[in-house]
Design an enzyme around this catalytic site. Structure first.
Site, PDB file in Angstrom:
ATOM      1  N   SER A  22       0.954  -1.206  -0.042  1.00  8.14           N
ATOM      2  CA  SER A  22       0.446   0.323  -0.001  1.00  8.14           C
ATOM      3  C   SER A  22       0.183   1.418  -0.095  1.00  8.14           C
ATOM      4  O   SER A  22       1.918   1.475   0.549  1.00  8.14           O
ATOM      5  CB  SER A  22      -0.665  -0.017   1.281  1.00  8.14           C
ATOM      6  OG  SER A  22      -1.544  -0.077   0.472  1.00  8.14           O
ATOM      7  N   PRO A  23       0.188   1.994  -0.291  1.00  4.18           N
ATOM      8  CA  PRO A  23       1.155   3.339  -0.412  1.00  4.18           C
ATOM      9  C   PRO A  23       1.311   3.958   1.329  1.00  4.18           C
ATOM     10  O   PRO A  23       0.397   3.875   1.850  1.00  4.18           O
ATOM     11  CB  PRO A  23       0.438   4.386  -1.453  1.00  4.18           C
ATOM     12  CG  PRO A  23      -1.511   3.895  -1.479  1.00  4.18           C
ATOM     13  CD  PRO A  23      -0.652   2.080  -1.421  1.00  4.18           C
ATOM     14  N   CYS A  25       2.919   7.477   3.702  1.00  2.00           N
ATOM     15  CA  CYS A  25       2.902   8.404   3.566  1.00  2.00           C
ATOM     16  C   CYS A  25       4.721   8.154   4.618  1.00  2.00           C
ATOM     17  O   CYS A  25       4.346   7.947   5.475  1.00  2.00           O
ATOM     18  CB  CYS A  25       2.555   9.766   4.461  1.00  2.00           C
ATOM     19  SG  CYS A  25       1.366  10.286   2.801  1.00  2.00           S
ATOM     20  N   GLN A  99       1.077   6.707  -6.150  1.00  4.53           N
ATOM     21  CA  GLN A  99       0.168   7.524  -5.939  1.00  4.53           C
ATOM     22  C   GLN A  99      -0.106   8.598  -6.013  1.00  4.53           C
ATOM     23  O   GLN A  99       0.311   9.093  -5.678  1.00  4.53           O
ATOM     24  CB  GLN A  99      -0.890   7.215  -4.547  1.00  4.53           C
ATOM     25  CG  GLN A  99      -2.211   7.306  -4.107  1.00  4.53           C
ATOM     26  CD  GLN A  99      -2.093   6.709  -3.109  1.00  4.53           C
ATOM     27  OE1 GLN A  99      -1.553   7.330  -2.519  1.00  4.53           O
ATOM     28  NE2 GLN A  99      -3.562   5.784  -3.122  1.00  4.53           N
ATOM     29  N   TYR A 181      -8.713  13.258   1.309  1.00 10.35           N
ATOM     30  CA  TYR A 181      -7.975  14.525   0.075  1.00 10.35           C
ATOM     31  C   TYR A 181      -9.119  15.058  -0.723  1.00 10.35           C
ATOM     32  O   TYR A 181     -10.130  14.664  -1.041  1.00 10.35           O
ATOM     33  CB  TYR A 181      -7.281  13.296  -0.496  1.00 10.35           C
ATOM     34  CG  TYR A 181      -6.263  13.230   1.218  1.00 10.35           C
ATOM     35  CD1 TYR A 181      -5.650  14.043   1.744  1.00 10.35           C
ATOM     36  CD2 TYR A 181      -5.755  12.187   1.410  1.00 10.35           C
ATOM     37  CE1 TYR A 181      -4.381  13.695   2.526  1.00 10.35           C
ATOM     38  CE2 TYR A 181      -4.461  11.259   2.365  1.00 10.35           C
ATOM     39  CZ  TYR A 181      -4.486  12.741   2.944  1.00 10.35           C
ATOM     40  OH  TYR A 181      -3.714  11.944   4.241  1.00 10.35           O
ATOM     41  N   LEU A 300      -5.873  -3.859   8.435  1.00  9.86           N
ATOM     42  CA  LEU A 300      -5.900  -5.320   9.174  1.00  9.86           C
ATOM     43  C   LEU A 300      -5.790  -6.151   8.829  1.00  9.86           C
ATOM     44  O   LEU A 300      -6.166  -7.204   9.227  1.00  9.86           O
ATOM     45  CB  LEU A 300      -6.797  -4.895   9.985  1.00  9.86           C
ATOM     46  CG  LEU A 300      -7.123  -3.592  11.167  1.00  9.86           C
ATOM     47  CD1 LEU A 300      -7.945  -3.776  11.921  1.00  9.86           C
ATOM     48  CD2 LEU A 300      -5.465  -2.937  11.604  1.00  9.86           C
TER      49      LEU A 300
END
Length: 353
Positions: A22-23, A25, A99, A181, A300
């Site tokens: 997953s992307p 940050c 992404q 976002y 999860l």
């Protein structure tokens, strides 16, 4: 062969298994330029056996960053820095993805481990934008409502970022339309109070995100897939929900999107979310079944047996791991052992197999 380690082909790109990174940050760039931290962070997951290594939410413009330390892809220097990373990922058997993102009203915030909330003026805060002038929560600045010219500007920024991403060597592009976002802000009736062609009813709330998707798809070669990440529900009565997500996914499919990355939440703070292992999988399953499109399950997912069951039961076509990959960059290698699956290890690591 286990279902989790069955290859998946989307357009001309073949993923060697169904385990995606997953992307996430990292808040570790310099002027939007990825650093050695990103090379090691993303590269180690490729060495660890993931099929797709997705770079973090990468801003299409300086003002679209969540924080000053986010990566970006609006400049040639950023493109050049990413080339080294994508080359390493490919060399080690994984597909590099990115992404593309714009934070909208959730931009201009502090790096998490330095402080929470928006930047102050003396910390370099900048003006945020949104579909409507509604702040994220108390203490956040009021975003500037986007007019038609600003909407065209952001579409242009996504187009430039797409070309840059391709030049940087990425083989999967994902448009970030989740987690509160900018594009998610247009989708949800909680944040989009417009009365023009970009708001006031589902069809109009979909318009801007669909325009972005359409323009991005035009620029991507037919052989390469285009993903979209959505928040399938806001977890708030009267907000964005699964039925709207299904309708949106149908239109995204018509636009040429190949894969819906199904997450949830992030639009408004203080929401009670029923956290439990695999709690977001039902959304991926519903969209997969209703729309007949590839979906990714997230949230999860920690155990190999759990991931195997999700794929084997056709509840999603791939699983994306985030926190578990932070704990263990080599999760796929260990998952293969648990599932009695023989997969290739890096030659440099064979002595530990």
């Amino acid at each position: 062969m286990s279902s989790l380690f069955t290859p998946l082909k989307i357009r001309d790109i073949e993923f060697k298994n169904r385990i995606f990174v997953s992307p996430m940050c990292q808040y570790s760039s310099e002027n939007g330029i990825p650093t050695d931290w990103h090379l090691v962070h993303l590269g180690s997951r490729a060495i660890g056996g993931a099929a797709l290594v997705m770079a973090e939410a990468t801003a299409v413009s300086s003002e679209g960053r969540i924080s000053p330390a986010d990566t970006g892809i609006w400049s040639d220097k950023q493109v050049e820095a990413f080339k080294k990373i994508t080359g390493f990922i490919k060399k080690n058997g994984a597909v590099p993805g990115v992404q593309l993102a714009h934070a909208g009203r959730k931009a201009s915030t502090q790096i998490p481990w330095i402080g929470n909330g928006p930047l102050k003026a003396d910390e370099g805060a900048w003006q945020t934008i949104a579909p409507s002038s509604i702040p994220f929560t108390a203490g956040y600045p009021v975003p500037k409502e986007m007019n038609d010219n600003y909407i065209k500007k952001v579409i242009s920024e996504f187009k430039t970022a797409t070309v840059n991403a391709l030049n940087a060597g990425f083989e999967v592009i994902e448009i970030h339309m989740a987690h509160g976002y900018l594009l998610h802000q247009f989708l949800s009736p909680l944040t989009n109070k417009r009365k023009d062609k970009y708001g006031d009813g589902l069809e109009r709330r979909l318009a801007f995100p669909l325009e972005v998707a359409e323009e991005v798809r035009k620029l991507i070669p037919d052989r390469l897939p285009l993903f979209v990440r959505i928040s399938a529900t806001d977890w708030v009565t009267g907000g964005w929900d699964l039925p709207q997500s299904i309708e949106f996914a149908k239109k995204l499919k018509q636009t040429g999107i190949d894969f819906i990355d199904c997450s949830t939440g992030g639009l408004v703070p203080g929401v009670k979310i029923p956290l439990n292992p695999g709690y977001q999988i039902p959304f991926a399953e519903a969209i997969r079944n209703e729309v007949k499109i590839f979906t990714g399950g997230v949230g999860l997912i920690t155990k190999p047996e759990q991931a195997e069951q999700i794929i084997e039961a056709h509840r999603a076509d791939a699983v994306s791991l985030a926190r578990e990959f932070l704990r263990d960059p080599y999760w796929p290698l260990h998952a293969a052992e648990v599932l009695n699956e023989q997969i290739t290890w890096p030659d440099q690591y064979l002595r530990a197999r």
